[in-house]
Write an enzyme that holds these catalytic residues in place. Structure first.
Site, PDB file in Angstrom:
ATOM      1  CB  CYS A  15      17.170 117.796  32.844  1.00  0.00           C
ATOM      2  SG  CYS A  15      15.495 117.619  32.276  1.00  0.00           S
TER       3      CYS A  15
ATOM      4  NE  ARG B 207      22.087 113.636  34.593  1.00  0.00           N
ATOM      5  CZ  ARG B 207      22.024 113.298  35.889  1.00  0.00           C
ATOM      6  NH1 ARG B 207      23.042 112.672  36.426  1.00  0.00           N
ATOM      7  NH2 ARG B 207      20.986 113.568  36.613  1.00  0.00           N
TER       8      ARG B 207
ATOM      9  CD1 TRP C  61      14.901 112.365  28.315  1.00  0.00           C
ATOM     10  CD2 TRP C  61      13.570 112.436  30.111  1.00  0.00           C
ATOM     11  NE1 TRP C  61      14.233 111.173  28.388  1.00  0.00           N
ATOM     12  CE2 TRP C  61      13.409 111.194  29.482  1.00  0.00           C
ATOM     13  CE3 TRP C  61      12.841 112.690  31.247  1.00  0.00           C
ATOM     14  CZ2 TRP C  61      12.550 110.204  29.948  1.00  0.00           C
ATOM     15  CZ3 TRP C  61      11.988 111.721  31.734  1.00  0.00           C
ATOM     16  CH2 TRP C  61      11.836 110.500  31.079  1.00  0.00           C
TER      17      TRP C  61
ATOM     18  CG  ASN D  58      17.993 119.100  35.894  1.00  0.00           C
ATOM     19  OD1 ASN D  58      17.779 119.571  34.765  1.00  0.00           O
ATOM     20  ND2 ASN D  58      19.124 118.515  36.236  1.00  0.00           N
ATOM     21  N   GLY D  59      13.629 118.910  37.092  1.00  0.00           N
ATOM     22  CA  GLY D  59      12.532 118.596  38.008  1.00  0.00           C
ATOM     23  C   GLY D  59      11.206 118.988  37.403  1.00  0.00           C
TER      24      GLY D  59
ATOM     25  CD  GLU E 207      18.585  93.749  34.576  1.00  0.00           C
ATOM     26  OE1 GLU E 207      17.474  94.163  34.956  1.00  0.00           O
ATOM     27  OE2 GLU E 207      19.469  94.505  34.134  1.00  0.00           O
TER      28      GLU E 207
ATOM     29  CE  LYS F 297      19.821  95.564  31.614  1.00  0.00           C
ATOM     30  NZ  LYS F 297      19.466  96.750  32.303  1.00  0.00           N
TER      31      LYS F 297
ATOM     32  CD  GLU G 235      17.505  99.355  29.765  1.00  0.00           C
ATOM     33  OE1 GLU G 235      17.169 100.483  30.129  1.00  0.00           O
ATOM     34  OE2 GLU G 235      18.102  98.570  30.508  1.00  0.00           O
TER      35      GLU G 235
ATOM     36  CG  HIS H   7      -0.781  79.073  34.525  1.00  0.00           C
ATOM     37  ND1 HIS H   7      -1.799  78.272  34.983  1.00  0.00           N
ATOM     38  CD2 HIS H   7       0.359  78.558  35.054  1.00  0.00           C
ATOM     39  CE1 HIS H   7      -1.312  77.332  35.772  1.00  0.00           C
ATOM     40  NE2 HIS H   7      -0.003  77.489  35.842  1.00  0.00           N
TER      41      HIS H   7
ATOM     42  CE  LYS I 162      23.196 104.551  34.438  1.00  0.00           C
ATOM     43  NZ  LYS I 162      23.010 103.112  34.139  1.00  0.00           N
TER      44      LYS I 162
HETATM   45  C1  AGP Z   1      18.064  99.806  33.738  1.00  0.00           C
HETATM   46  O1  AGP Z   1      18.852  99.350  32.651  1.00  0.00           O
HETATM   47  C2  AGP Z   1      17.354 101.081  33.433  1.00  0.00           C
HETATM   48  N1  AGP Z   1      18.241 102.070  32.974  1.00  0.00           N
HETATM   49  C3  AGP Z   1      16.443 101.526  34.547  1.00  0.00           C
HETATM   50  O2  AGP Z   1      15.484 100.517  34.698  1.00  0.00           O
HETATM   51  C4  AGP Z   1      17.102 101.760  35.932  1.00  0.00           C
HETATM   52  O3  AGP Z   1      17.524 100.534  36.468  1.00  0.00           O
HETATM   53  C5  AGP Z   1      16.047 102.370  36.862  1.00  0.00           C
HETATM   54  O4  AGP Z   1      15.670 103.614  36.336  1.00  0.00           O
HETATM   55  C6  AGP Z   1      16.543 102.543  38.298  1.00  0.00           C
HETATM   56  O5  AGP Z   1      17.622 103.442  38.317  1.00  0.00           O
HETATM   57  P1  AGP Z   1      18.474 103.588  39.669  1.00  0.00           P
HETATM   58  O6  AGP Z   1      19.110 102.242  39.937  1.00  0.00           O
HETATM   59  O7  AGP Z   1      19.476 104.658  39.362  1.00  0.00           O
HETATM   60  O8  AGP Z   1      17.526 103.963  40.760  1.00  0.00           O
END
Ligand code: AGP
Length: 608
Positions: free
Chosen positions: A2, A27, A75, A99-100, A483, A487, A490, A506, A603
């Site tokens: 948010c 965000r 959000w 927010n929260g 990683e 990518k 997501e 395995h 974000k």
């Molecule tokens: C990564 O592409 C994602 N957007 C997500 O996994 C992100 O890395 C994770 O939420 C951690 O965020 P931060 O580094 O701001 O703590």
């Protein structure tokens, strides 16, 4: 996550609120709203489900020249995305954005029988609670907010306005960031400093447990216990260009392509090539203490976790007698994990606001363990709560998918590891090769991106119809494969998962059929032959394999080989990761999905 904006001053509030919400769009959100008050306190409340463009449609028919207001991008956590659930929420004469998460909203709601609830949100409960103290005039707006927050369990960043006092905004925070921008006869509020850029460079970062009364030319900060706080006005450390696309179609491509420059910022002043040493000012750990370190705990979520995992392999390579444990913050915070003497915890977070990582930091600090932040967002909560830290300085990372931060987080942690090794007297002959490669990385990254992007775009189009993908790697290529899978999944929503090559037999080998394609990261080195034989295991099951490698001659009959330079040996996986970033980007573009704001994601995950 948010977003919150607020304005009180001498300009049009609706204009600032809308432009501020657009700065926070990256965000992630699913509805938005603003409320402004005219000089008599008459409110104009506009809310819409979906994108801010929907809100702007409503605004066109409701233009006002009001000079005070608050706004929000939501959000959804409690209650589905809808106009009724969108903020601001009203209770009596007040409007609130939040927010929260209010964890005890259900029990609070039971006592708020006079309020006619219209939404399913915890936020409306908070608005009603504040109003229950405010409505009979016994408390001023700020004191009504204080009384209410004393009953709240959970996290909040809030902004509140009242029709009775259309010249003041009350803000408060606990666990969700809020920054106050100081202008000339105007004061702005935002949950992220990027909304203030172009309006002011002066800001007050509110701390947890603080509440502030804001007018067009004053900011009074105090604690919930009414202790006055002498708030520090700081310089906002970024600029407008950094949060604009700079000619790229998407922020994600811009942030992938600017990694040579962003890594240079991470390295600036920290690498002494002649001596083959590094020097990190931030952690502030005395040399004698560095020598005593026996155990590192690296904490993060998502990409930050993967960066920590990759860094742990490197630190073990050149730092003797220390153990390195990389943990997922949301798991570790609830474990009863013992952290031995002579430990240091690295807290990794691009945003510096991730709720699970922040909670983990606080748990670890309770054990008296020294905490070092590996953070990008200047002045963020984690950056302010760690004992010391190293900013990665990659500039604002706008796209939800983290790219440039990953590369710099890995190298920042490697440099922290080198700092320990230097203090422990590890031979320069062991450390210098790493330092030399680090210095060469920005250029190697530039060359890899320029040489590979056309080929990767073409390959991504050929594999765009696959719904399942497997990433594979050994040793440092394994966290890198993790990683790469994150990518792709997501932003393109392909079911992509990573496995250690050695784990294939395995179980995961059973998955291989025509529904899947595989991306294998196969660097030169002592494990190359093992990885090559793993590739053959997949080919024997008719796998559709793409191999990313830095060997000159890769002649196994895979479908595609993407070759990268072999000038970088230790950090070749970081160059391979660029291919994964580009592959995810071009796959998503080919699918026509929203590259920078993928569905369901935010974000910065400031809620648990
Ligand atoms: C990564 O592409 C994602 N957007 C997500 O996994 C992100 O890395 C994770 O939420 C951690 O965020 P931060 O580094 O701001 O703590």
């Amino acid at each position: 996550m948010c977003g919150i904006v607020g304005y009180v001053g001498n300009k049009n509030a609706q204009d600032f609120l809308i432009s501020g919400l657009k700065r926070l769009e990256y965000r992630g959100y699913d509805s938005a709203g603003i409320v402004t008050l005219d000089v008599k306190g008459e409110p104009t409340l506009l809310r819409a489900k979906g994108k801010i463009a929907n809100l702007e449609e409503k605004l066109a028919a409701n233009k006002r020249d009001d000079t005070i207001g608050i706004g929000h991008t939501r959000w959804a956590t409690h209650g589905e995305p809808s106009e009724e659930n969108a903020h601001p929420h009203r209770a009596g004469e007040i409007f609130l954005v939040h927010n929260g998460i209010i964890e005890n909203y259900k029990e609070l709601k039971e006592h708020l029988t006079e309020h006619d609830f219209k939404s399913q949100t915890d936020t409306e409960v908070l608005a009603a609670l504040i109003n229950s103290f405010y409505k009979d005039g016994k408390y001023s707006l700020i004191n009504a907010v204080v009384q209410a927050l004393k009953l709240v369990k959970g996290t909040y960043g809030i902004a509140v306005v009242s029709c009775k006092k259309p010249d003041e905004i009350v803000v408060a925070r606990s666990g969700s960031p809020l920054v106050i921008g100081i202008g000339h006869d105007e004061t702005m509020i935002a949950s992220d400093a990027s909304a203030l850029l172009g309006h002011t460079k002066q800001a007050i970062y509110l701390n947890d447990g603080e509440v502030a009364l804001v007018t067009s030319n004053s900011v009074e900060v105090k604690t919930l216990n009414a202790e006055p706080v002498s708030a520090k006005v700081e310089e906002i450390e970024t600029n407008l260009a950094a949060i604009q696309k700079g000619g790229y179609e998407h922020f994600l491509l811009k942030e992938i392509m600017e990694q040579p420059e962003s890594l240079k910022e991470t390295l600036r002043g920290r690498v002494n090539l002649e001596e083959g040493t590094v020097r990190l000012g931030g952690p502030g750990i005395p040399e004698a203490e560095l020598r005593q370190i026996k155990h590192l705990v690296i904490v993060g979520c998502g990409t930050a976790y993967h960066a920590g995992l990759l860094a742990s392999y490197y630190i073990e390579q050149f730092t003797p007698e220390i153990t390195v444990e990389t943990v997922i913050a949301s798991e570790y915070r609830y474990r009863n994990a013992y952290i031995p003497e002579n430990s240091v915890a690295l807290i990794v977070s691009q945003s510096g606001e991730t709720a699970d990582t922040l909670a983990c930091l606080r748990e670890i600090k309770k054990q008296g363990v020294k905490t070092i932040g590996i953070v990008n967002a200047i002045g963020s909560t984690i950056a302010r709560e760690v004992d010391g830290g190293t900013y990665v300085h990659v500039g604002p990372e706008i796209s939800v998918a983290s790219t440039k931060a990953f590369t710099s987080q890995v190298i920042a942690m490697v440099m922290f590891g080198l700092t320990i090794a230097q203090a422990k007297g590890v031979k320069p002959a062991i450390l210098k090769p790493y330092v030399k490669e680090i210095a060469k990385l920005p250029e190697a990254i530039h060359d890899t991106l320029e040489n590979a992007k056309g080929e990767v775009e073409e390959i991504a189009k050929k594999y765009v119809d696959y719904e399942h993908a497997i990433y594979l790697g050994r040793d440092t290529a394994y966290p890198t494969a993790m990683e790469g899978a994150l990518k792709l999944k997501e932003i393109s929503y392909v079911d992509a998962n990573a496995y250690a090559f050695g784990e294939l037999k395995h179980g995961p080998l059973a998955l291989i059929d025509d529904r899947f394609f595989e991306i294998a990261l196969v660097p030169k080195g002592e494990l190359y032959e093992k990885a090559a034989s793993n590739v053959q295991e997949v080919l024997a099951r008719n796998g559709h394999m793409i191999v990313v490698t830095n060997v000159e001659q890769f002649d196994l009959p895979v479908e595609r080989v993407i070759r990268i330079s072999d000038e970088i040996e230790h950090f070749a996986p970081l160059l391979m990761n660029l291919i994964s970033q580009l592959f995810a980007y071009y796959t998503t573009v080919a699918k026509g999905y929203n590259v920078d704001q993928p569905r369901n994601l935010a974000k910065s995950v400031t809620v648990e």
